[in-house]
Design an enzyme around this catalytic site. Sequence first.
Site, PDB file in Angstrom:
ATOM      1  N   ASP A  68      87.401  69.913  35.500  1.00 23.49           N
ATOM      2  CA  ASP A  68      86.351  70.885  35.211  1.00 23.49           C
ATOM      3  C   ASP A  68      85.540  70.504  33.976  1.00 23.49           C
ATOM      4  O   ASP A  68      84.330  70.721  33.929  1.00 23.49           O
ATOM      5  CB  ASP A  68      86.962  72.274  35.014  1.00 23.49           C
ATOM      6  CG  ASP A  68      87.362  72.929  36.330  1.00 23.49           C
ATOM      7  OD1 ASP A  68      87.117  72.319  37.393  1.00 23.49           O
ATOM      8  OD2 ASP A  68      87.924  74.038  36.295  1.00 23.49           O
ATOM      9  N   ASP A 143      80.840  79.289  28.824  1.00 19.26           N
ATOM     10  CA  ASP A 143      80.869  80.304  27.773  1.00 19.26           C
ATOM     11  C   ASP A 143      80.281  79.810  26.460  1.00 19.26           C
ATOM     12  O   ASP A 143      80.221  78.617  26.182  1.00 19.26           O
ATOM     13  CB  ASP A 143      82.300  80.809  27.533  1.00 19.26           C
ATOM     14  CG  ASP A 143      83.313  79.686  27.321  1.00 19.26           C
ATOM     15  OD1 ASP A 143      82.945  78.669  26.708  1.00 19.26           O
ATOM     16  OD2 ASP A 143      84.460  79.807  27.779  1.00 19.26           O
ATOM     17  N   LYS A 170      85.029  93.105  14.333  1.00 21.41           N
ATOM     18  CA  LYS A 170      85.821  92.462  13.285  1.00 21.41           C
ATOM     19  C   LYS A 170      86.962  91.775  14.016  1.00 21.41           C
ATOM     20  O   LYS A 170      87.898  92.433  14.479  1.00 21.41           O
ATOM     21  CB  LYS A 170      86.335  93.498  12.282  1.00 21.41           C
ATOM     22  CG  LYS A 170      85.237  94.229  11.518  1.00 21.41           C
ATOM     23  CD  LYS A 170      85.828  95.292  10.606  1.00 21.41           C
ATOM     24  CE  LYS A 170      84.727  96.051   9.864  1.00 21.41           C
ATOM     25  NZ  LYS A 170      84.023  95.201   8.899  1.00 21.41           N
ATOM     26  N   TYR A 185      88.324  80.426  28.697  1.00 20.23           N
ATOM     27  CA  TYR A 185      88.799  81.036  27.452  1.00 20.23           C
ATOM     28  C   TYR A 185      88.833  82.560  27.568  1.00 20.23           C
ATOM     29  O   TYR A 185      89.732  83.229  27.059  1.00 20.23           O
ATOM     30  CB  TYR A 185      87.876  80.595  26.315  1.00 20.23           C
ATOM     31  CG  TYR A 185      88.400  80.792  24.916  1.00 20.23           C
ATOM     32  CD1 TYR A 185      89.620  81.422  24.653  1.00 20.23           C
ATOM     33  CD2 TYR A 185      87.661  80.325  23.825  1.00 20.23           C
ATOM     34  CE1 TYR A 185      90.081  81.579  23.358  1.00 20.23           C
ATOM     35  CE2 TYR A 185      88.111  80.488  22.524  1.00 20.23           C
ATOM     36  CZ  TYR A 185      89.314  81.120  22.298  1.00 20.23           C
ATOM     37  OH  TYR A 185      89.765  81.278  21.015  1.00 20.23           O
TER      38      TYR A 185
END
Length: 285
Positions: A68, A143, A170, A185
């Site tokens: 990939d 991403d 945060k 991810y």
Amino acid sequence: MKRIGIYAKCNHPDAVMVARDVVGWLRGRGLEVFLEKKLAQDVGDAEQSHDRGSIPGMVDLIIVLGGDGTLISVARQVCGRDVPILGVNLGSLGFLTEITRGELYLSLEKVLKGEFSLSDRMMLEAVVWRHGLEAGRFSVLNDVVINKGAIARIIDMEVSVDTAYLTTFKSDGLIIATPTGSTAYNLSAGGPIISPGLHCLVVTPICPHMLANRPLIVSDTACIRIEMKLRDQDVVLTADGQVGMALEAGDVVEIRKADRCTRLIKSPSKEYFEVLRTKLGWGER
């Protein structure tokens, strides 16, 4: 299809060996083959050696031999040209490179006869603004990730969707993923798996300080605006985990759907959910 480009993971001995065989197979059928310079050197064939970035504009089909990561790198090179990509998995996971080594030549026969279907995969465009000027621009298939460095503290990121303020995350970082990238991810960070045919993107915080901060799916027409609220921190933006840049306090990152897409040739023998089930090891009924 008469002009075929081949990319391969050149540090993978199997990929180079398969590339050499594919070149011979294609030329035996009277087709013109275009190789990136490093691959041409590795297979001992300089007849059609070209710069990596020039090949997509010269061919009717691109074959990617590897995993990939190799395909994602090639997708950025294609940059919206209407050239289909046949991904052959010689790696490990392979969500995008659906064709196995054993299916390669049967799949090629079908493709050359025009017997194939395409999966158009949405891409993103990320622009970094610094003091009102463009500091970086990236094309993305999987991403965009904003992440802290090795010893950085929690990052404060003020996020808006279009003109509406969303929240100030945060967290250790933030992932903006396409449906294609939802199994990368984003999945590891607890984000949802999104079918590639859906028109959306997902905003997923990485280890958020507030438990109420959860992944958010938004329309693919939205512009995600992220303003960096840094305090002398080591923070980087990466595109598809392969290219990127350091971010500074006050930088603004804008992420939206790109005008172009990546066109992947689908496996003739597998459906998306079969690939998903196999790769993730989900049990059978």
